[in-house]
Design an enzyme around this catalytic site. Structure first.
Site, PDB file in Angstrom:
ATOM      1  CE  LYS A  76      -3.976   2.194   2.450  1.00  0.00           C
ATOM      2  NZ  LYS A  76      -5.262   2.037   3.546  1.00  0.00           N
ATOM      3  CB  SER A 151      -8.165   4.166   2.576  1.00  0.00           C
ATOM      4  OG  SER A 151      -7.350   3.332   3.566  1.00  0.00           O
ATOM      5  CB  SER A 175      -8.740   1.168   5.629  1.00  0.00           C
ATOM      6  OG  SER A 175      -9.587   2.255   5.352  1.00  0.00           O
TER       7      SER A 175
HETATM    8  N1  GLN Z   1     -13.374   4.905   5.820  1.00  0.00           N
HETATM    9  C1  GLN Z   1     -12.765   5.271   7.083  1.00  0.00           C
HETATM   10  C2  GLN Z   1     -12.510   6.763   6.930  1.00  0.00           C
HETATM   11  O1  GLN Z   1     -12.522   7.103   5.859  1.00  0.00           O
HETATM   12  C3  GLN Z   1     -11.690   4.260   7.618  1.00  0.00           C
HETATM   13  C4  GLN Z   1     -10.543   4.554   6.707  1.00  0.00           C
HETATM   14  C5  GLN Z   1      -9.325   3.628   7.164  1.00  0.00           C
HETATM   15  O2  GLN Z   1      -9.615   2.600   7.861  1.00  0.00           O
HETATM   16  N2  GLN Z   1      -8.170   4.134   6.834  1.00  0.00           N
HETATM   17  O3  GLN Z   1     -11.733   7.341   7.868  1.00  0.00           O
END
Ligand code: GLN
Length: 489
Positions: A76, A151, A175
């Site tokens: 990532k 994400s 995410s």
């Molecule tokens: N979707 C959540 C956010 O927008 C979690 C994102 C994540 O776990 N990095 O913060």
């Protein structure tokens, strides 16, 4: 090879049936062919990957290979990797070349794995659909006008489309699990403190945790063996004995107590997702598990609490991007203050700015007690709910996401709807518990459904056992999207 387990790939490499260079080239060719449509990778560097593959081949030839030696892994783009462009999905870091390796990257390098490239992600990991990336949205390989989740959407897409053998992700509120669910793969977020955050670009430090994303629980166990371990450079890294996460995979599930939280099956859960979760529970009963009804009474507060605490931490973490030392700097400005303002105004996207503003607001003198402090108290209650629940059960099972993958652009104008896609995953981060998602079938539109397994602190080996036994009894995790060119491979 593309559908083989990491164990099988490792055996083939060690038996010299295929070389790491050949395998790496196979994936690079697939990325060249399929990435223009899927956009799963932000950066590839064939020379750098092949150089690592050549080194791995030398180790393999010497007979000193470790389980992951020579296996191409997608990283990532939140992990700093020395000499690699590391963007975190942002214009702010569009041209940033990391001068050092994150702990996770160093661990994979030591294990002899090949870095295949940096995967696309929501900007600074803020999002649930990969649409906030400065480098454009990622497509869901099962249906190109659907989101892959976020994400870690690039990672999930790359694993599902066989554009890597396995991948890394990070999970602050879901995410790893939510994109795993939406792309039909397996992913685990370990207990907080298990994987070092050193060199992992910070979003909300008390919630961020890295983990692997792969095609099976068995693969996840091998990857976790490499990623975990104490690191003095992360003050929240836990000093625990080294674990072998494969150790419980083959244990039978007889006597397993599965907690079913009633709050996870209330309004808002799509029928087709609920049907797959219930079918999975039937499968677990056949494997000898019993189902216990439990309650997590404060779980409805998880999303609002998270959207106070995560932005608060983000507003502080992201203050380092000021245009001075590294990252984007506005080309024109009158004085220092304007340089800060313009660099941040031009370098950050809309969602990141929204979080910084919310975070700054909830931490401000007049509102700190009303929002930040209150949210911290509720965070404690949410963790207490899980403590109570784990007195009655060994793992908690439910849906990962309330629906299958939604259409690109569908929730873009409605942040609250977007935030609600993590309604079942966020409480796990707030409590610091381990959580995973595994494929549990397909919804009415033919898109994958994820089953979430939540464990008690440091219960990863047990969760992987619970997931692996299900994967031995079912084949959802073996299914691949139609048009990814697997014919004849
Ligand atoms: N979707 C959540 C956010 O927008 C979690 C994102 C994540 O776990 N990095 O913060």
């Amino acid at each position: 090879m593309l559908n083989s387990s990491l164990q099988q790939i490792g055996s083939a490499l060690r038996a010299r049936k295929i070389s790491s260079v050949e395998l790496t080239q196979l994936y690079l060719d697939r990325i060249a062919a399929l990435n223009p449509a899927l956009n799963a990778y932000i950066t590839t560097d064939a020379e750098a990957s092949l150089a690592q593959a050549r080194q791995a081949d030398a180790v393999l030839a010497d007979g000193n290979a470790l389980p992951l030696t020579g296996i191409p892994i997608a990283q990532k783009d939140i992990f700093c990797a020395k000499g690699w462009r590391t963007t975190c999905g942002s214009k702010m870091l569009e041209n940033f070349i990391a001068p050092y390796d994150a702990h996770v990257i160093a661990r994979f390098n030591e294990a002899g794995a090949v870095n295949l490239g940096k995967t696309n992600m929501d900007e600074f990991a803020m999002g649930s659909s990969n649409e906030t990336s400065h480098f454009g949205a990622v497509k869901n390989p099962w249906l190109h006008n659907a989101v892959p989740g976020g994400s870690s959407g690039g990672a999930a897409c790359a694993v599902a489309a066989r554009l890597c053998a396995a991948a890394t992700g990070t999970d602050t509120g879901g995410s790893i699990r939510q994109p795993s669910a939406l792309c039909g793969i397996s992913g685990i977020k370990p207990s907080y403190g298990t994987v070092s955050r050193y060199g992992m670009i910070a979003f909300a430090s008390s919630l961020d945790q890295a983990g692997p994303m792969a095609r099976s629980a068995e693969d996840l166990a091998l990857l976790l063996n490499v990623m975990t371990g104490f690191d003095p450079r992360d003050s929240t890294s836990l000093q625990r004995d080294k674990e072998d996460y494969t150790r419980d995979l083959d244990k039978p599930l007889a006597g397993l107590r599965i907690g079913l939280p009633k709050e996870f099956f209330a309004e808002g859960l799509a029928q087709d997702v609920a049907a797959c979760v219930h079918a999975a529970l039937e499968e677990y009963k056949k494997l000898g598990a019993t189902i216990v009804d439990i309650s997590l009474p404060n779980s409805k507060l998880a999303v609002p609490v998270y959207y106070v605490l995560a932005p608060a931490e983000a507003s502080s973490n992201l203050s380092r991007y000021d245009g001075v030392r590294y990252g984007y700097r506005a080309p024109e400005y009158a004085d220092l203050t304007e340089m800060y303002e313009k660099s941040r105004a031009q370098g950050f996207g809309a969602e990141v700015k929204r979080r910084i503003m919310i975070g700054t607001y909830v931490l401000s003198h007049g509102y700190y007690d009303a929002y930040y402090l209150q949210a911290q108290k509720i965070r404690r209650l949410i963790a207490q709910d899980f403590d109570d629940a784990f007195r009655q059960c060994d793992v908690i099972i439910g849906p990962t996401s309330p629906s299958t993958a939604f259409t690109l652009g569908e929730k873009g104008d409605d942040p609250v709807q977007m935030y609600l896609s993590d309604i079942y995953t966020i409480a796990v981060n707030l409590a610091g518990l381990p959580g995973m998602s595994i494929p549990a079938g397909f919804g009415s539109n033919g898109l994958p459904v994820g089953l979430q397994i939540i464990g008690n602190y440091f219960g990863e080996a047990r969760m992987l056992n619970v997931a692996h036994q299900y994967q031995l009894a079912t084949d959802h995790h073996d299914r691949a999207p139609q048009d990814i060119g697997l014919q004849g491979i």
